[in-house]
Motif scaffolding. Structure first.
Motif, PDB file in Angstrom:
ATOM      1  N   MET A   1       0.825  -1.205   0.000  1.00  0.00           N
ATOM      2  CA  MET A   1       0.000   0.000   0.000  1.00  0.00           C
ATOM      3  C   MET A   1       0.867   1.266   0.000  1.00  0.00           C
ATOM      4  O   MET A   1       0.603   2.217  -0.736  1.00  0.00           O
ATOM      5  CB  MET A   1      -0.924   0.003   1.219  1.00  0.00           C
ATOM      6  N   VAL A   2       1.896   1.267   0.846  1.00  0.00           N
ATOM      7  CA  VAL A   2       2.792   2.423   0.921  1.00  0.00           C
ATOM      8  C   VAL A   2       3.502   2.626  -0.412  1.00  0.00           C
ATOM      9  O   VAL A   2       3.618   3.759  -0.896  1.00  0.00           O
ATOM     10  CB  VAL A   2       3.822   2.249   2.059  1.00  0.00           C
ATOM     11  N   LYS A   3       3.956   1.530  -1.016  1.00  0.00           N
ATOM     12  CA  LYS A   3       4.649   1.636  -2.303  1.00  0.00           C
ATOM     13  C   LYS A   3       3.726   2.212  -3.367  1.00  0.00           C
ATOM     14  O   LYS A   3       4.146   3.055  -4.169  1.00  0.00           O
ATOM     15  CB  LYS A   3       5.151   0.260  -2.739  1.00  0.00           C
ATOM     16  N   GLN A   4       2.462   1.780  -3.371  1.00  0.00           N
ATOM     17  CA  GLN A   4       1.516   2.291  -4.354  1.00  0.00           C
ATOM     18  C   GLN A   4       1.297   3.791  -4.178  1.00  0.00           C
ATOM     19  O   GLN A   4       1.219   4.539  -5.147  1.00  0.00           O
ATOM     20  CB  GLN A   4       0.162   1.560  -4.230  1.00  0.00           C
ATOM     21  N   LEU A   5       1.198   4.240  -2.922  1.00  0.00           N
ATOM     22  CA  LEU A   5       1.010   5.669  -2.659  1.00  0.00           C
ATOM     23  C   LEU A   5       2.225   6.475  -3.109  1.00  0.00           C
ATOM     24  O   LEU A   5       2.085   7.577  -3.645  1.00  0.00           O
ATOM     25  CB  LEU A   5       0.745   5.895  -1.168  1.00  0.00           C
ATOM     26  N   VAL A   6       3.416   5.942  -2.875  1.00  0.00           N
ATOM     27  CA  VAL A   6       4.638   6.613  -3.328  1.00  0.00           C
ATOM     28  C   VAL A   6       4.635   6.746  -4.848  1.00  0.00           C
ATOM     29  O   VAL A   6       4.960   7.804  -5.395  1.00  0.00           O
ATOM     30  CB  VAL A   6       5.886   5.848  -2.854  1.00  0.00           C
ATOM     31  N   LEU A   7       4.233   5.673  -5.530  1.00  0.00           N
ATOM     32  CA  LEU A   7       4.194   5.704  -6.990  1.00  0.00           C
ATOM     33  C   LEU A   7       3.133   6.667  -7.505  1.00  0.00           C
ATOM     34  O   LEU A   7       3.318   7.321  -8.537  1.00  0.00           O
ATOM     35  CB  LEU A   7       3.921   4.289  -7.530  1.00  0.00           C
TER      36      LEU A   7
ATOM     37  N   GLY B   1      -7.891  12.301 -18.573  1.00  0.00           N
ATOM     38  CA  GLY B   1      -7.294  11.075 -18.051  1.00  0.00           C
ATOM     39  C   GLY B   1      -8.282   9.923 -18.060  1.00  0.00           C
ATOM     40  O   GLY B   1      -7.918   8.775 -18.366  1.00  0.00           O
ATOM     41  N   ILE B   2      -9.539  10.217 -17.725  1.00  0.00           N
ATOM     42  CA  ILE B   2     -10.571   9.178 -17.774  1.00  0.00           C
ATOM     43  C   ILE B   2     -10.765   8.686 -19.212  1.00  0.00           C
ATOM     44  O   ILE B   2     -10.859   7.480 -19.462  1.00  0.00           O
ATOM     45  CB  ILE B   2     -11.898   9.713 -17.200  1.00  0.00           C
ATOM     46  N   MET B   3     -10.823   9.624 -20.143  1.00  0.00           N
ATOM     47  CA  MET B   3     -10.989   9.245 -21.550  1.00  0.00           C
ATOM     48  C   MET B   3      -9.853   8.347 -22.008  1.00  0.00           C
ATOM     49  O   MET B   3     -10.083   7.291 -22.620  1.00  0.00           O
ATOM     50  CB  MET B   3     -11.055  10.499 -22.421  1.00  0.00           C
TER      51      MET B   3
ATOM     52  N   TYR C   1       3.372   5.780 -18.023  1.00  0.00           N
ATOM     53  CA  TYR C   1       3.361   5.710 -16.553  1.00  0.00           C
ATOM     54  C   TYR C   1       1.967   5.473 -16.018  1.00  0.00           C
ATOM     55  O   TYR C   1       1.762   4.570 -15.196  1.00  0.00           O
ATOM     56  CB  TYR C   1       3.926   7.003 -15.963  1.00  0.00           C
ATOM     57  N   TRP C   2       0.986   6.256 -16.467  1.00  0.00           N
ATOM     58  CA  TRP C   2      -0.355   6.183 -15.862  1.00  0.00           C
ATOM     59  C   TRP C   2      -1.238   5.120 -16.495  1.00  0.00           C
ATOM     60  O   TRP C   2      -1.935   4.389 -15.778  1.00  0.00           O
ATOM     61  CB  TRP C   2      -1.044   7.550 -15.962  1.00  0.00           C
ATOM     62  N   ARG C   3      -1.264   5.025 -17.801  1.00  0.00           N
ATOM     63  CA  ARG C   3      -2.200   4.121 -18.455  1.00  0.00           C
ATOM     64  C   ARG C   3      -1.613   2.750 -18.763  1.00  0.00           C
ATOM     65  O   ARG C   3      -2.316   1.863 -19.224  1.00  0.00           O
ATOM     66  CB  ARG C   3      -2.718   4.774 -19.738  1.00  0.00           C
TER      67      ARG C   3
ATOM     68  N   LEU D   1      -8.295  -3.539  -8.130  1.00  0.00           N
ATOM     69  CA  LEU D   1      -9.370  -2.545  -8.112  1.00  0.00           C
ATOM     70  C   LEU D   1     -10.334  -2.655  -9.277  1.00  0.00           C
ATOM     71  O   LEU D   1     -11.434  -2.097  -9.199  1.00  0.00           O
ATOM     72  CB  LEU D   1      -8.756  -1.132  -8.088  1.00  0.00           C
ATOM     73  N   GLY D   2      -9.946  -3.319 -10.341  1.00  0.00           N
ATOM     74  CA  GLY D   2     -10.783  -3.364 -11.518  1.00  0.00           C
ATOM     75  C   GLY D   2     -10.625  -2.122 -12.376  1.00  0.00           C
ATOM     76  O   GLY D   2      -9.973  -1.146 -11.986  1.00  0.00           O
ATOM     77  N   SER D   3     -11.235  -2.129 -13.543  1.00  0.00           N
ATOM     78  CA  SER D   3     -11.010  -1.080 -14.523  1.00  0.00           C
ATOM     79  C   SER D   3     -11.518   0.286 -14.066  1.00  0.00           C
ATOM     80  O   SER D   3     -10.801   1.287 -14.166  1.00  0.00           O
ATOM     81  CB  SER D   3     -11.689  -1.463 -15.845  1.00  0.00           C
ATOM     82  N   THR D   4     -12.748   0.358 -13.563  1.00  0.00           N
ATOM     83  CA  THR D   4     -13.367   1.646 -13.237  1.00  0.00           C
ATOM     84  C   THR D   4     -12.580   2.406 -12.183  1.00  0.00           C
ATOM     85  O   THR D   4     -12.220   3.579 -12.365  1.00  0.00           O
ATOM     86  CB  THR D   4     -14.816   1.458 -12.749  1.00  0.00           C
ATOM     87  N   PHE D   5     -12.279   1.769 -11.045  1.00  0.00           N
ATOM     88  CA  PHE D   5     -11.559   2.443  -9.968  1.00  0.00           C
ATOM     89  C   PHE D   5     -10.120   2.741 -10.368  1.00  0.00           C
ATOM     90  O   PHE D   5      -9.558   3.765  -9.971  1.00  0.00           O
ATOM     91  CB  PHE D   5     -11.594   1.611  -8.686  1.00  0.00           C
ATOM     92  N   THR D   6      -9.524   1.875 -11.148  1.00  0.00           N
ATOM     93  CA  THR D   6      -8.164   2.125 -11.613  1.00  0.00           C
ATOM     94  C   THR D   6      -8.113   3.366 -12.488  1.00  0.00           C
ATOM     95  O   THR D   6      -7.224   4.215 -12.340  1.00  0.00           O
ATOM     96  CB  THR D   6      -7.638   0.911 -12.405  1.00  0.00           C
ATOM     97  N   ILE D   7      -9.064   3.501 -13.395  1.00  0.00           N
ATOM     98  CA  ILE D   7      -9.118   4.673 -14.266  1.00  0.00           C
ATOM     99  C   ILE D   7      -9.335   5.946 -13.453  1.00  0.00           C
ATOM    100  O   ILE D   7      -8.682   6.970 -13.680  1.00  0.00           O
ATOM    101  CB  ILE D   7     -10.226   4.512 -15.324  1.00  0.00           C
ATOM    102  N   LEU D   8     -10.238   5.895 -12.468  1.00  0.00           N
ATOM    103  CA  LEU D   8     -10.524   7.070 -11.643  1.00  0.00           C
ATOM    104  C   LEU D   8      -9.313   7.482 -10.812  1.00  0.00           C
ATOM    105  O   LEU D   8      -8.974   8.672 -10.721  1.00  0.00           O
ATOM    106  CB  LEU D   8     -11.715   6.789 -10.719  1.00  0.00           C
ATOM    107  N   ILE D   9      -8.640   6.514 -10.202  1.00  0.00           N
ATOM    108  CA  ILE D   9      -7.499   6.816  -9.332  1.00  0.00           C
ATOM    109  C   ILE D   9      -6.325   7.357 -10.149  1.00  0.00           C
ATOM    110  O   ILE D   9      -5.714   8.375  -9.784  1.00  0.00           O
ATOM    111  CB  ILE D   9      -7.085   5.571  -8.537  1.00  0.00           C
ATOM    112  N   THR D  10      -5.995   6.692 -11.243  1.00  0.00           N
ATOM    113  CA  THR D  10      -4.870   7.165 -12.053  1.00  0.00           C
ATOM    114  C   THR D  10      -5.179   8.533 -12.660  1.00  0.00           C
ATOM    115  O   THR D  10      -4.285   9.380 -12.779  1.00  0.00           O
ATOM    116  CB  THR D  10      -4.545   6.160 -13.174  1.00  0.00           C
ATOM    117  N   SER D  11      -6.432   8.780 -13.019  1.00  0.00           N
ATOM    118  CA  SER D  11      -6.801  10.080 -13.581  1.00  0.00           C
ATOM    119  C   SER D  11      -6.704  11.178 -12.523  1.00  0.00           C
ATOM    120  O   SER D  11      -6.288  12.312 -12.829  1.00  0.00           O
ATOM    121  CB  SER D  11      -8.226  10.032 -14.144  1.00  0.00           C
ATOM    122  N   PHE D  12      -7.079  10.861 -11.285  1.00  0.00           N
ATOM    123  CA  PHE D  12      -6.989  11.854 -10.214  1.00  0.00           C
ATOM    124  C   PHE D  12      -5.539  12.267  -9.962  1.00  0.00           C
ATOM    125  O   PHE D  12      -5.227  13.462  -9.911  1.00  0.00           O
ATOM    126  CB  PHE D  12      -7.594  11.301  -8.924  1.00  0.00           C
TER     127      PHE D  12
END
Length: 215
Positions: free
Chosen positions: A1-7, A179-181, A125-127, A138-149
């Motif tokens: 979890m910490v590593k993901q937040l750092v990334l 980012g969502i698109m 990096y993001w997509r 997390l699945g596609s929807t949450f992954t797209i939202l988090i990376t876009s944020f």
């Protein structure tokens, strides 16, 4: 979890170090793009992850990338052409660009970099990199939202001193939607090629604003 937040926070931290703290665009480029390029290589090497991010795609995916990119380009340039006096304080921006060392011959190099290199590294990096790390849990929807944020977060840091309030918030929201698109493109076509094409054309629109409206 910490590593993901750092990334997730890493690119924003690089931008904060380069602009608000060091106030230098070339150094910001080195910090930011160094992170986008080297971190995925190091992490992927350690995990022995050799998945390809450029995979064969149908022609329709490239068409989607081109059309969406052209729409973004026209929308960006048209918006600034119509509302430039509300969005930007030219005198303040000119002073800021000099302060950030975004002047002289560096401008041509940085503009070239933003149009051709930036879309590849950001989309990778993001997509691709972060998408592949988050998707299994997390699945596609949450992954797209988090990376876009988090993709839009460091854009907010960049535009806050450039745009008049509240347009910096609006700009960050538009980046979030972009980012969502591009995340949807990644999910649908299983490649980042369409998002790179679309992203590059959108960045071209931003550079045209700089060259023909701001200057």
């Amino acid at each position: 979890m910490v590593k993901q937040l750092v990334l997730l926070f890493g690119p924003t931290i690089m931008i904060i170090l380069g602009l608000p703290i060091l106030q230098n665009v070339p150094i910001t480029f080195l910090l930011f793009y160094g992170w986008l390029l080297l971190i995925p290589i190091v992490v992927s090497f350690r995990r022995k992850n050799r998945n390809r991010f450029f995979v064969p795609q149908p022609k329709s995916s490239l068409t989607v990338g081109i059309i969406s990119g052209i729409i973004c380009l026209i929308a960006i340039y048209g918006f600034f052409y119509l509302f430039q006096s509300l969005v930007i304080d030219r005198e303040n921006l000119s002073t800021l660009l000099v302060q950030w060392d975004f002047t002289g011959s560096k401008v041509i190099l940085l503009v070239f970099f933003l149009i051709l290199v930036n879309p590849i590294l950001e989309e990778f990096y993001w997509r691709r990199f972060m998408y592949d790390r988050l998707y299994p849990r997390l699945g596609s929807t949450f992954t797209i939202l988090i990376t876009s944020f988090f993709y839009s977060l460091y854009h907010l840091v960049v535009v806050m001193p450039i745009f008049n309030s509240p347009f910096h918030i609006l700009a960050a929201m538009i980046v979030f939607l972009a980012g969502i698109m591009w995340g949807i493109f990644r999910s649908k076509f299983h490649t980042i090629v369409p998002s790179i094409v679309s992203h590059s054309l959108a960045d071209l629109g931003i550079m045209l604003v700089y060259l023909f409206i701001i200057l």
